[in-house]
Design a protein around this motif. Sequence first.
Motif, mmCIF file in Angstrom:
data_model
loop_
_atom_site.group_PDB
_atom_site.id
_atom_site.type_symbol
_atom_site.label_atom_id
_atom_site.label_comp_id
_atom_site.label_asym_id
_atom_site.label_seq_id
_atom_site.Cartn_x
_atom_site.Cartn_y
_atom_site.Cartn_z
ATOM 1 N N UNK A 38 72.700 41.488 16.677
ATOM 2 C CA UNK A 38 74.039 41.417 16.104
ATOM 3 C C UNK A 38 73.946 41.461 14.585
ATOM 4 N N UNK A 39 74.640 42.428 14.009
ATOM 5 C CA UNK A 39 74.695 42.614 12.562
ATOM 6 C C UNK A 39 76.065 42.174 12.061
ATOM 7 N N UNK A 40 76.079 41.374 11.023
ATOM 8 C CA UNK A 40 77.324 40.996 10.354
ATOM 9 C C UNK A 40 77.406 41.806 9.069
ATOM 10 N N UNK A 41 78.414 42.676 8.979
ATOM 11 C CA UNK A 41 78.574 43.539 7.797
ATOM 12 C C UNK A 41 79.654 42.941 6.895
ATOM 13 N N UNK A 42 79.201 42.298 5.830
ATOM 14 C CA UNK A 42 80.116 41.696 4.871
ATOM 15 C C UNK A 42 79.749 40.244 4.622
ATOM 16 N N UNK A 43 79.348 39.937 3.393
ATOM 17 C CA UNK A 43 78.896 38.594 3.043
ATOM 18 C C UNK A 43 79.917 37.893 2.160
ATOM 19 N N UNK A 44 81.183 37.963 2.584
ATOM 20 C CA UNK A 44 82.284 37.329 1.848
ATOM 21 C C UNK A 44 82.614 35.984 2.481
ATOM 22 N N UNK A 45 83.695 35.357 2.010
ATOM 23 C CA UNK A 45 84.168 34.142 2.661
ATOM 24 C C UNK A 45 84.528 34.389 4.114
ATOM 25 N N UNK A 46 85.139 35.536 4.387
ATOM 26 C CA UNK A 46 85.456 35.910 5.764
ATOM 27 C C UNK A 46 84.168 36.033 6.583
ATOM 28 N N UNK A 47 83.134 36.564 5.949
ATOM 29 C CA UNK A 47 81.837 36.660 6.621
ATOM 30 C C UNK A 47 81.282 35.295 6.980
ATOM 31 N N UNK A 48 81.484 34.303 6.119
ATOM 32 C CA UNK A 48 81.016 32.953 6.434
ATOM 33 C C UNK A 48 81.646 32.429 7.717
ATOM 34 N N UNK A 49 82.948 32.688 7.868
ATOM 35 C CA UNK A 49 83.648 32.204 9.068
ATOM 36 C C UNK A 49 83.092 32.877 10.317
ATOM 37 N N UNK A 50 82.842 34.178 10.228
ATOM 38 C CA UNK A 50 82.317 34.903 11.389
ATOM 39 C C UNK A 50 80.895 34.466 11.718
ATOM 40 N N UNK A 51 80.064 34.277 10.696
ATOM 41 C CA UNK A 51 78.707 33.767 10.935
ATOM 42 C C UNK A 51 78.772 32.417 11.647
ATOM 43 N N UNK A 52 79.665 31.543 11.179
ATOM 44 C CA UNK A 52 79.813 30.222 11.789
ATOM 45 C C UNK A 52 80.232 30.333 13.255
ATOM 46 N N UNK A 53 81.164 31.247 13.558
ATOM 47 C CA UNK A 53 81.600 31.442 14.946
ATOM 48 C C UNK A 53 80.429 31.910 15.811
#
Length: 206
Positions: free
Chosen positions: A5-20
Motif C-alpha cells: 500500500x502506497x500513500x501518495x501525499x505527505x500533507x495533513x490529510x496524508x497523516x489522517x490516512x496513514x493513521x487510519x
Amino acid sequence: MENKVIVYGASGHGKVIIDILQKNNVSIHAVIDDNPNCESILGLKVHRPSDLDFSEKYQMILSIGNNEIRKKLSLQLHQIDYTNAFHPKAIISNHAVINPGTVVMAGAIVNAGAVIGKHVIINTSAIVEHDCVISDFVHISPNASLAGGVQIGEGTQVGLGASVIQNVKIGKWAVIGAGAVVINDVPDFAVMVGIPAKSIKFHTNE
C-alpha cells in the motif's frame, strides 16, 4: 502475498490516512510526495515518485485534499490498483457502494443505498444519508450532512458543517461554503454560501 500500500501525499490529510491504515493494521509500503523538502511524516520516510517502480503491483491511496489535483494524479496513474481507507469508527452500511480510492474518516456515517464514487473524501463526522449518489473526486468536509437522495457531481466540495436537504442535486465542481444550508439545486461550478445558500459567483478551475 502481502499487498504493497502506497500513500501518495505527505500533507495533513496524508497523516489522517496513514493513521487510519495503521489502525486497520495495514502495512504501508511507502509514502511518496513531490515536495523535495518533505522528508518524513509520522515517523515514516517520504520518498519521491521517481523512487518507485510503477511497473510493480501496488495498491495506492491518493492522500491529496485538493479535488482537482487528486483527479489529475489519478489520470496520470491510471494503471494503479487503488484501495480504500475506512476508519474503524466510521459507520458504513453493508448496503452502500463505495468505489476504489475513497476514504471515510472517523465518526462518518454512510447509510444504506448510498453510492460513492472514486477518490472521494468523506471527512470526520460527515453524514451521507440513504440513497445519496456522490460522484468521483468529491470532498464532504467534517460535520457536513447530506439528507437522503442528494446527488453531487464530480469534484464538488461540501464545506465544513454544511447541510443539504433531501433530494437536492448539486452540479460538478461546485463549492458549498462552510455552514451553508442548501435547499435548492445547485448548478455546475457555483460557489454557494449562507442560510439558505445562494450563489455568489461561478468558477472554472476544473
